[in-house]
Design a protein around this motif. Structure first.
Motif, PDB file in Angstrom:
ATOM      1  N   ALA A 183      15.444  12.956  36.025  1.00 12.49           N
ATOM      2  CA  ALA A 183      14.966  13.590  36.734  1.00 12.49           C
ATOM      3  C   ALA A 183      15.287  15.427  36.945  1.00 12.49           C
ATOM      4  N   LEU A 184      16.796  15.821  37.104  1.00 16.00           N
ATOM      5  CA  LEU A 184      16.855  17.266  37.208  1.00 16.00           C
ATOM      6  C   LEU A 184      16.954  17.980  35.730  1.00 16.00           C
ATOM      7  N   GLY A 185      16.728  17.766  35.187  1.00 15.41           N
ATOM      8  CA  GLY A 185      16.612  17.709  33.699  1.00 15.41           C
ATOM      9  C   GLY A 185      15.496  18.149  33.167  1.00 15.41           C
ATOM     10  N   LEU A 186      14.459  17.173  33.270  1.00 20.82           N
ATOM     11  CA  LEU A 186      13.227  17.142  33.467  1.00 20.82           C
ATOM     12  C   LEU A 186      12.897  18.645  34.284  1.00 20.82           C
ATOM     13  N   LEU A 187      13.121  18.942  36.034  1.00 22.31           N
ATOM     14  CA  LEU A 187      12.922  19.771  36.305  1.00 22.31           C
ATOM     15  C   LEU A 187      13.348  21.288  35.725  1.00 22.31           C
ATOM     16  N   ALA A 188      15.129  21.510  35.421  1.00 19.69           N
ATOM     17  CA  ALA A 188      14.910  22.337  34.639  1.00 19.69           C
ATOM     18  C   ALA A 188      14.733  22.995  33.036  1.00 19.69           C
ATOM     19  N   CYS A 189      13.889  22.269  32.874  1.00 19.02           N
ATOM     20  CA  CYS A 189      12.729  21.920  31.093  1.00 19.02           C
ATOM     21  C   CYS A 189      11.628  22.449  31.568  1.00 19.02           C
ATOM     22  N   ARG A 190      11.369  22.616  32.625  1.00 20.78           N
ATOM     23  CA  ARG A 190       9.699  23.604  33.263  1.00 20.78           C
ATOM     24  C   ARG A 190      10.353  24.703  32.947  1.00 20.78           C
ATOM     25  N   HIS A 191      10.815  25.135  32.763  1.00 22.17           N
ATOM     26  CA  HIS A 191      11.224  26.804  32.695  1.00 22.17           C
ATOM     27  C   HIS A 191      11.972  26.978  30.960  1.00 22.17           C
ATOM     28  N   VAL A 192      11.853  26.481  30.590  1.00 22.04           N
ATOM     29  CA  VAL A 192      12.317  26.840  29.646  1.00 22.04           C
ATOM     30  C   VAL A 192      11.298  27.356  28.359  1.00 22.04           C
ATOM     31  N   LEU A 193      11.598  28.738  27.072  1.00 20.56           N
ATOM     32  CA  LEU A 193      10.668  28.638  26.882  1.00 20.56           C
ATOM     33  C   LEU A 193       9.664  28.273  25.715  1.00 20.56           C
ATOM     34  N   ASP A 194       8.847  27.751  25.840  1.00 16.28           N
ATOM     35  CA  ASP A 194       7.931  26.963  25.295  1.00 16.28           C
ATOM     36  C   ASP A 194       7.603  27.519  23.795  1.00 16.28           C
ATOM     37  N   LEU A 195       8.327  28.033  22.831  1.00 19.48           N
ATOM     38  CA  LEU A 195       8.771  28.175  21.424  1.00 19.48           C
ATOM     39  C   LEU A 195       7.695  27.100  20.696  1.00 19.48           C
ATOM     40  N   ARG A 196       7.031  27.444  19.502  1.00 21.72           N
ATOM     41  CA  ARG A 196       5.889  27.407  18.963  1.00 21.72           C
ATOM     42  C   ARG A 196       6.052  27.863  17.176  1.00 21.72           C
ATOM     43  N   ALA A 197       6.383  26.894  16.779  1.00 20.24           N
ATOM     44  CA  ALA A 197       6.252  27.178  15.099  1.00 20.24           C
ATOM     45  C   ALA A 197       5.506  27.787  14.733  1.00 20.24           C
ATOM     46  N   ARG A 198       4.942  28.517  13.646  1.00 20.83           N
ATOM     47  CA  ARG A 198       3.411  29.383  13.300  1.00 20.83           C
ATOM     48  C   ARG A 198       2.939  28.577  12.697  1.00 20.83           C
ATOM     49  N   ALA A 199       1.583  29.087  11.830  1.00 20.66           N
ATOM     50  CA  ALA A 199       0.472  27.752  11.589  1.00 20.66           C
ATOM     51  C   ALA A 199       1.060  26.889  10.269  1.00 20.66           C
ATOM     52  N   ASP A 200       1.834  28.385   9.806  1.00 19.27           N
ATOM     53  CA  ASP A 200       2.035  28.502   8.194  1.00 19.27           C
ATOM     54  C   ASP A 200       2.849  27.965   7.874  1.00 19.27           C
ATOM     55  N   GLU A 201       3.913  28.027   8.575  1.00 14.86           N
ATOM     56  CA  GLU A 201       4.956  27.499   8.278  1.00 14.86           C
ATOM     57  C   GLU A 201       5.907  26.730   8.124  1.00 14.86           C
ATOM     58  N   GLU A 202       6.253  26.282   6.918  1.00  9.04           N
ATOM     59  CA  GLU A 202       6.607  24.769   6.521  1.00  9.04           C
ATOM     60  C   GLU A 202       7.706  24.072   7.593  1.00  9.04           C
ATOM     61  N   PRO A 203       7.376  22.575   7.593  1.00  5.43           N
ATOM     62  CA  PRO A 203       8.143  21.627   8.770  1.00  5.43           C
ATOM     63  C   PRO A 203      10.149  22.006   7.905  1.00  5.43           C
ATOM     64  N   PRO A 204      10.807  21.727   8.679  1.00  5.19           N
ATOM     65  CA  PRO A 204      11.820  22.043   7.943  1.00  5.19           C
ATOM     66  C   PRO A 204      12.512  20.468   7.465  1.00  5.19           C
ATOM     67  N   PRO A 205      13.381  20.163   6.136  1.00  5.87           N
ATOM     68  CA  PRO A 205      13.417  18.481   5.882  1.00  5.87           C
ATOM     69  C   PRO A 205      14.239  18.649   6.369  1.00  5.87           C
ATOM     70  N   ARG A 206      13.441  16.392   6.469  1.00  2.00           N
ATOM     71  CA  ARG A 206      14.247  15.561   6.993  1.00  2.00           C
ATOM     72  C   ARG A 206      15.923  15.564   6.736  1.00  2.00           C
ATOM     73  N   PHE A 207      16.490  15.615   5.498  1.00  5.34           N
ATOM     74  CA  PHE A 207      17.953  15.926   5.631  1.00  5.34           C
ATOM     75  C   PHE A 207      17.986  16.725   3.752  1.00  5.34           C
ATOM     76  N   SER A 208      18.659  17.224   3.678  1.00  5.67           N
ATOM     77  CA  SER A 208      19.128  18.001   3.233  1.00  5.67           C
ATOM     78  C   SER A 208      21.037  18.469   2.749  1.00  5.67           C
ATOM     79  N   LEU A 209      20.907  19.510   2.292  1.00  8.13           N
ATOM     80  CA  LEU A 209      22.792  19.424   1.500  1.00  8.13           C
ATOM     81  C   LEU A 209      23.160  20.350   1.765  1.00  8.13           C
ATOM     82  N   PRO A 210      24.164  20.545   3.087  1.00  4.26           N
ATOM     83  CA  PRO A 210      24.003  22.157   4.048  1.00  4.26           C
ATOM     84  C   PRO A 210      24.449  23.399   2.601  1.00  4.26           C
ATOM     85  N   PRO A 211      24.172  24.232   2.740  1.00  5.21           N
ATOM     86  CA  PRO A 211      24.774  25.702   2.002  1.00  5.21           C
ATOM     87  C   PRO A 211      26.023  25.470   1.862  1.00  5.21           C
ATOM     88  N   ARG A 212      26.907  26.841   1.395  1.00  2.24           N
ATOM     89  CA  ARG A 212      28.579  26.653   1.190  1.00  2.24           C
ATOM     90  C   ARG A 212      29.138  27.568   2.606  1.00  2.24           C
TER      91      ARG A 212
END
Length: 410
Positions: A183-212
């Motif tokens: 309940a407390l978590g859901l209440l707090a989440c109401r006030h976080v920023l509603d960030l959304r990806a750009r329409a042309d932005e590719e989704p991140p890969p499911r799994f990938s090797l990290p860079p050096r």
């Protein structure tokens, strides 16, 4: 002002309100961990597992987190940061009930796998928003956010200690705690920023090797998390076995370590803004190294407890800065951060058992000699965090899929 991936602007008042909301989310997340940790003995008895079997089971949260964290970026990309955080945080708080329901080793491992997976994914979502807000404000806030996680863990631990003292069934305790924290978590989440990806932005890969670059940053986090895990799990044992201290005094050493970490994280943002990430980590490494030296050379409880307190002070801000550096280290932030998270989770997983194994072969004093050497590594390798240095102007906001940052404490 900054803009989200879809072009919507947020004024400074909204960003500041979101900062407090994310801090509350961190506190809720930490409270779940504290609630669980205090009831591990009850859970082990209920599942009828030995100490060795419990050690195997407690590896599964880290395994679940490492497997699931890369998926969080795709969830944020598809549903937006606010909806993703709301769902993943609720999944994490409700997962608290699962371990106490497990009747045997197999089901306990499965429950802890789900528990860890939900912990890792919610970590990604909440830290992604923290990084975005930090960029918009143009000043460090990640240390303070992780400090509120520590406060939540202390509150959850206090509640769990009281429940254990009263002999409350952990299934009842965790069910009630899960409902309240959800309940407390859901209440707090109401006030976080509603960030959304750009329409042309590719989704991140499911799994990938990290860079050096992520692996180099991750090694700094590895040193800090190893020292943290070793001190949390072994400080009380060290005072009892090496110095012959009483149980109460031994427990106080762990409390002192935890408190210095929480205080340092809450105060750390001002220090980072004034001196920069690299200089802050070098000084932190010096404090942690001094603390380690006091632990291994001290011949009375006061000196050794001071050493553990300095270790807590020294490692407190390193992990938040490592994640922030990963988030700014290259064009694919989520991939870099997942790599840092994997290294730090691995460190937290192996530290307690490595200290115990080395102590069996040599002594606890030698084990914490190794911790001291790793603490010195913070001084030597702090320069790799230079990507976390900032200018006085607010940085460009990043999308929720790009900014995924997890915390190494499931």
């Amino acid at each position: 002002m900054g803009s989200t991936g879809n072009g919507k602007a947020h004024d400074i008042t909204e960003v500041r309100r979101a900062r407090f909301a994310v801090a509350a989310v961190f506190c809720v997340h930490g409270a779940v961990t504290g609630s669980f940790a205090t009831r591990v003995p009850w859970i082990a008895d209920h599942a009828s597992v030995s100490a060795g079997q419990l050690g195997v089971a407690l590896a599964f949260p880290a395994i679940g987190a490492a497997l699931a964290m890369p998926l969080a970026g795709r969830i944020s990309h598809r549903f937006g940061a606010r909806a993703a955080l709301r769902g993943l945080l609720a999944l994490w708080t409700l997962a608290l009930v699962l371990p106490a329901l497990a009747p045997n080793l197999l089901t306990l491992c499965a429950a802890l796998l789900v528990y860890g997976a939900s912990a890792g994914m919610s970590d990604v979502a909440m830290n992604a928003l923290g990084i975005d807000i930090e960029n918009r404000l143009g000043k460090s806030i990640m240390s303070g956010l992780h400090g509120w996680w520590s406060v939540g863990a202390l509150v959850g631990s206090a509640g769990g200690t009281l429940a254990a003292h009263l002999g409350t069934d952990a299934r009842i305790h965790h069910a009630l705690a899960a409902l309240v924290l959800t309940a407390l978590g859901l209440l707090a989440c109401r006030h976080v920023l509603d960030l959304r990806a750009r329409a042309d932005e590719e989704p991140p890969p499911r799994f990938s090797l990290p860079p050096r670059s992520a692996l180099l940053i991750g090694m700094v986090g590895f040193c800090a998390v190893f020292a943290e895990g070793a001190s949390l799990d072994w400080s009380a044992v060290y005072l009892r076995d090496v110095l012959g201290s009483s149980a109460g005094l031994a427990a106080a050493s762990t409390t002192g370590f935890t408190l210095t970490m929480a205080v340092a994280r809450i105060a750390g943002d001002r220090i980072v803004d004034r001196f920069g990430a690299v200089r802050t980590v070098r000084v932190s490494g010096a404090l942690a190294t001094l603390g380690g030296l006091l632990v291994v050379t001290g011949n009375n409880a006061a000196v050794v407890m001071s050493g553990f307190a300095l270790l807590g002070l020294g490692v407190a801000v390193v992990v938040p800065l490592a994640f922030a550096a990963a988030g700014r280290s290259g064009p694919n932030a989520s991939q870099a951060i997942a790599g840092v998270a994997t290294v730090t989770y691995t460190s937290g997983l192996i530290a307690p058992s490595a200290i115990g194994t080395l102590a069996d072969l040599t002594s606890l004093v030698v084990s914490f000699g190794v911790v001291t050497v790793l603490a010195f590594g913070l001084i030597a390798f702090a320069g790799v965090l230079r990507s976390a240095e900032r200018t006085t102007a607010p940085a460009k906001a990043i999308s929720p899929a790009e900014a995924a940052v997890p915390d190494p404490r499931p």
